[in-house]
Design a protein around this motif. Structure first.
Motif: not given
Length: 126
Positions: A54-57, A62-63, A81-87, A91-100
């Motif tokens: 949940r902290q990882a959004a 999905d959980i 694995y696919a569920i974790m890969q999707q998450q 998170l990487l997209a959110q991280l990029q948006a935050l960096q922007d």
């Protein structure tokens, strides 16, 4: 172990634990003679895992899907694995948006700092 004890040990509120139980996310919960929830070591591990996800959004749907796959062992590993890969991708997209967003804010701050220092120098020269 009671819900209050489980809450203390996991750092998850009793309210959230009840909610997760209502959503049938936590295995190993039994009821005592007073119909109060009793938690096992396994249920505590799952509560901690849910809290982390949940902290990882990760959405609860999905959980739930992930937790439902756990008893399948190695046969369900590719699906988990696919569920974790999707998450991870989310998170990487959110991280990029935050960096922007951070870059934009830093650019604005640098502009304001430059303008303020120029304004202060002009005031000092008077």
């Amino acid at each position: 172990m009671t819900i209050q004890q489980a809450s203390r040990l996991t750092g998850v509120s009793a309210y959230s634990i009840r909610y997760y139980d209502q959503r049938q996310l936590i295995p190993g919960i039994t009821r005592d003679q007073h119909n109060q929830r009793q938690f096992s070591a396994t249920s505590l591990q799952v509560i901690r895992l849910i809290a982390c996800l949940r902290q990882a959004a990760m959405p609860l749907t999905d959980i739930k899907r992930y937790l439902d796959l756990l008893p399948g062992g190695t046969q369900t590993m590719p699906a988990r694995y696919a569920i974790m890969q999707q998450q991870q991708q989310s998170l990487l997209a959110q991280l990029q948006a935050l960096q922007d967003h951070l870059t934009l804010i830093e650019t604005k701050m640098a502009s304001y700092e430059a303008q303020m220092s120029t304004t202060q120098c002009v005031r000092c020269a008077r």
